[in-house]
Motif scaffolding. Structure first.
Motif, PDB file in Angstrom:
ATOM      1  N   ILE A 199     -48.557 -56.410 -36.247  1.00 49.90           N
ATOM      2  CA  ILE A 199     -49.666 -55.831 -36.996  1.00 49.90           C
ATOM      3  C   ILE A 199     -49.770 -54.328 -36.703  1.00 49.90           C
ATOM      4  O   ILE A 199     -49.588 -53.884 -35.568  1.00 49.90           O
ATOM      5  N   VAL A 200     -50.059 -53.568 -37.743  1.00 52.65           N
ATOM      6  CA  VAL A 200     -50.148 -52.114 -37.657  1.00 52.65           C
ATOM      7  C   VAL A 200     -51.581 -51.634 -37.879  1.00 52.65           C
ATOM      8  O   VAL A 200     -52.034 -50.672 -37.256  1.00 52.65           O
ATOM      9  N   GLY A 214     -60.887 -58.413 -45.822  1.00 55.74           N
ATOM     10  CA  GLY A 214     -60.392 -57.181 -45.230  1.00 55.74           C
ATOM     11  C   GLY A 214     -58.982 -56.855 -45.661  1.00 55.74           C
ATOM     12  O   GLY A 214     -58.463 -57.381 -46.659  1.00 55.74           O
ATOM     13  N   TYR A 215     -58.362 -55.985 -44.890  1.00 58.95           N
ATOM     14  CA  TYR A 215     -57.034 -55.471 -45.209  1.00 58.95           C
ATOM     15  C   TYR A 215     -56.226 -55.383 -43.920  1.00 58.95           C
ATOM     16  O   TYR A 215     -56.703 -54.879 -42.901  1.00 58.95           O
ATOM     17  N   LEU A 216     -55.013 -55.914 -43.977  1.00 60.81           N
ATOM     18  CA  LEU A 216     -54.111 -55.896 -42.834  1.00 60.81           C
ATOM     19  C   LEU A 216     -52.794 -55.241 -43.224  1.00 60.81           C
ATOM     20  O   LEU A 216     -52.288 -55.469 -44.333  1.00 60.81           O
ATOM     21  N   ARG A 220     -43.965 -55.319 -42.290  1.00 58.10           N
ATOM     22  CA  ARG A 220     -43.298 -55.546 -43.568  1.00 58.10           C
ATOM     23  C   ARG A 220     -44.255 -55.948 -44.692  1.00 58.10           C
ATOM     24  O   ARG A 220     -43.809 -56.447 -45.718  1.00 58.10           O
ATOM     25  N   ALA A 221     -45.560 -55.760 -44.520  1.00 56.92           N
ATOM     26  CA  ALA A 221     -46.491 -56.198 -45.570  1.00 56.92           C
ATOM     27  C   ALA A 221     -47.806 -55.430 -45.536  1.00 56.92           C
ATOM     28  O   ALA A 221     -48.271 -55.001 -44.473  1.00 56.92           O
ATOM     29  N   ARG A 222     -48.392 -55.290 -46.733  1.00 59.93           N
ATOM     30  CA  ARG A 222     -49.768 -54.817 -46.918  1.00 59.93           C
ATOM     31  C   ARG A 222     -50.548 -56.002 -47.478  1.00 59.93           C
ATOM     32  O   ARG A 222     -50.223 -56.509 -48.557  1.00 59.93           O
ATOM     33  N   VAL A 223     -51.573 -56.457 -46.759  1.00 64.61           N
ATOM     34  CA  VAL A 223     -52.239 -57.720 -47.093  1.00 64.61           C
ATOM     35  C   VAL A 223     -53.725 -57.506 -47.374  1.00 64.61           C
ATOM     36  O   VAL A 223     -54.477 -57.043 -46.507  1.00 64.61           O
ATOM     37  N   ARG A 224     -54.148 -57.868 -48.603  1.00 61.34           N
ATOM     38  CA  ARG A 224     -55.576 -57.966 -48.920  1.00 61.34           C
ATOM     39  C   ARG A 224     -55.958 -59.430 -48.719  1.00 61.34           C
ATOM     40  O   ARG A 224     -55.301 -60.325 -49.270  1.00 61.34           O
ATOM     41  N   VAL A 281     -48.269 -69.889 -25.068  1.00 60.83           N
ATOM     42  CA  VAL A 281     -49.398 -68.956 -25.022  1.00 60.83           C
ATOM     43  C   VAL A 281     -49.085 -67.674 -25.789  1.00 60.83           C
ATOM     44  O   VAL A 281     -49.869 -67.219 -26.625  1.00 60.83           O
ATOM     45  N   GLU A 282     -47.944 -67.072 -25.520  1.00 61.38           N
ATOM     46  CA  GLU A 282     -47.661 -65.755 -26.081  1.00 61.38           C
ATOM     47  C   GLU A 282     -47.441 -65.783 -27.587  1.00 61.38           C
ATOM     48  O   GLU A 282     -47.711 -64.793 -28.276  1.00 61.38           O
ATOM     49  N   GLU A 283     -46.976 -66.902 -28.112  1.00 62.33           N
ATOM     50  CA  GLU A 283     -46.816 -67.012 -29.569  1.00 62.33           C
ATOM     51  C   GLU A 283     -48.155 -66.946 -30.293  1.00 62.33           C
ATOM     52  O   GLU A 283     -48.214 -66.691 -31.486  1.00 62.33           O
ATOM     53  N   ASN A 284     -49.242 -67.177 -29.566  1.00 61.79           N
ATOM     54  CA  ASN A 284     -50.586 -67.139 -30.155  1.00 61.79           C
ATOM     55  C   ASN A 284     -51.252 -65.769 -30.083  1.00 61.79           C
ATOM     56  O   ASN A 284     -52.277 -65.552 -30.720  1.00 61.79           O
ATOM     57  N   ARG A 285     -50.669 -64.850 -29.331  1.00 60.15           N
ATOM     58  CA  ARG A 285     -51.374 -63.607 -29.018  1.00 60.15           C
ATOM     59  C   ARG A 285     -51.705 -62.783 -30.259  1.00 60.15           C
ATOM     60  O   ARG A 285     -52.820 -62.270 -30.407  1.00 60.15           O
ATOM     61  N   ALA A 286     -50.752 -62.626 -31.162  1.00 56.38           N
ATOM     62  CA  ALA A 286     -50.977 -61.760 -32.332  1.00 56.38           C
ATOM     63  C   ALA A 286     -52.140 -62.276 -33.179  1.00 56.38           C
ATOM     64  O   ALA A 286     -53.016 -61.499 -33.590  1.00 56.38           O
ATOM     65  N   ALA A 287     -52.182 -63.580 -33.442  1.00 56.20           N
ATOM     66  CA  ALA A 287     -53.244 -64.136 -34.290  1.00 56.20           C
ATOM     67  C   ALA A 287     -54.598 -64.091 -33.592  1.00 56.20           C
ATOM     68  O   ALA A 287     -55.618 -63.777 -34.225  1.00 56.20           O
ATOM     69  N   ILE A 288     -54.637 -64.395 -32.291  1.00 52.22           N
ATOM     70  CA  ILE A 288     -55.905 -64.372 -31.552  1.00 52.22           C
ATOM     71  C   ILE A 288     -56.449 -62.951 -31.492  1.00 52.22           C
ATOM     72  O   ILE A 288     -57.660 -62.713 -31.680  1.00 52.22           O
ATOM     73  N   ALA A 289     -55.583 -61.968 -31.256  1.00 53.37           N
ATOM     74  CA  ALA A 289     -56.018 -60.570 -31.237  1.00 53.37           C
ATOM     75  C   ALA A 289     -56.529 -60.150 -32.618  1.00 53.37           C
ATOM     76  O   ALA A 289     -57.521 -59.423 -32.728  1.00 53.37           O
TER      77      ALA A 289
END
Length: 315
Positions: A199-200, A214-216, A220-224, A281-289
């Motif tokens: 995520i950027v 929101g907007y993410l 490789r993606a721009r997500v509404r 645990v670490e595979e979950n970090r991006a989504a939890i953050a």
């Protein structure tokens, strides 16, 4: 044959875990839930012990350990805010975990789990079943084979109507559920990270007890995105089932079809865990953050890019 315990046996998702334990050829020894509407257990494990108090469950599990009959896994399907203490109990007893999403509510809790894993030698496994869906895997392959500088435009829309009970249950309290984006959306944010990379940017455009948008930006993606439990926001072509739902993910204007293919994903998740290939645990970090920011960040004023449905909410 592995020995399983299950916490949260009366919950919505528990039958998928019961089925997965059965279909992988293992045994449910004991289950617990504060509610006793657990007749579904008879279809799978009629001889399993059952308790309505965690203290009784924990005493039973610890007695098994003393007798040399330690459980191999505890499956956790309890309310979101109880996942962490229930995982800590299992890990302290040297028992591996299979936990529903969201694994925890805050990123700092992932660090706590890592310390427990290290100290007690047991492992946390999570259910991230969208990573196993054939359509999701195919899309990830397509993205990875595209030119490296290609950034995809994505719209994520998920509406699943809920009655008045929802906000009066634990799900209606942010400190217990993590809010609507966490409770109904965390697996989508994991999916986006899985497909489109790190995520950027994370903007929140709207947030109340029923709706978030929101907007993410990912590598490789721009997500509404737009998530809601409010039936007033449903389009006319919403799907009539046990509840009215509408789910749409478009990539470059093309609809991703993944409405089917969910039936066996929990069983597949269990097969991976039992083969030592579970998501940890670490595979979950991006989504939890991601969902922690969505829950806590200030609302972006006058954003440049908004989801089309947001105008309907604000009018």
């Amino acid at each position: 044959m592995k020995k399983f315990g299950l916490i949260g046996a009366a919950g919505y998702i528990a039958p998928r875990h019961l089925k997965a334990i059965k279909e992988t050829g293992h045994e449910l020894v004991v289950a617990m839930d504060v509610n006793d509407s657990v007749g579904i257990m008879d279809s799978h494990f009629p001889n399993a012990e059952f308790f309505t108090e965690f203290e009784q469950f924990s005493a039973f599990v610890e007695d098994l350990k003393l007798k040399g009959e330690k459980l191999d896994y505890i499956a956790i399907c309890s309310p979101n805010y109880l996942h962490l203490p229930h995982m800590k109990f299992a890990l302290q007893n040297g028992i591996d975990v299979i936990c529903e999403k969201p694994l925890v509510l805050n990123e700092a809790d992932l660090d706590v789990l890592n310390r427990y894993q290290q100290q007690y030698g047991a492992r946390v496994n999570s259910i991230l079943q969208l990573r196993l869906h054939p359509s999701i895997i195919a899309l990830r392959d397509k993205v990875q084979s595209a030119p490296a500088n290609k950034v995809f435009d994505v719209d994520l829309t998920y509406l699943t109507s809920r009655g008045k009970w929802y906000l009066k249950s634990w799900k209606g309290f942010d400190e217990k559920s993590g809010g609507v984006a966490t409770n109904i959306g965390v697996h989508f944010y994991d999916m986006l990270h899985f497909i489109f990379g790190d995520i950027v940017k994370n903007e929140v455009h709207y947030r109340d007890e029923k709706t978030a948008s929101g907007y993410l930006e990912y590598e490789r993606a721009r997500v509404r995105w737009f998530l809601s439990i409010d039936a007033n926001h449903l389009p006319e072509n919403a799907v009539q089932g046990e509840k009215l739902t509408y789910r749409s993910i478009t990539i470059e204007g093309e609809e991703l079809e993944f409405s089917g293919g969910f039936t066996d994903l929990h069983t597949q998740s269990y097969q991976r865990v039992l083969a030592g290939q579970g998501y940890g645990v670490e595979e979950n970090r991006a989504a939890i953050a991601t969902v922690e920011v969505i829950r806590k960040a200030p609302i972006t004023q006058a954003p440049a890019t908004t989801h089309p449905l947001l105008a309907k909410v604000k009018n």
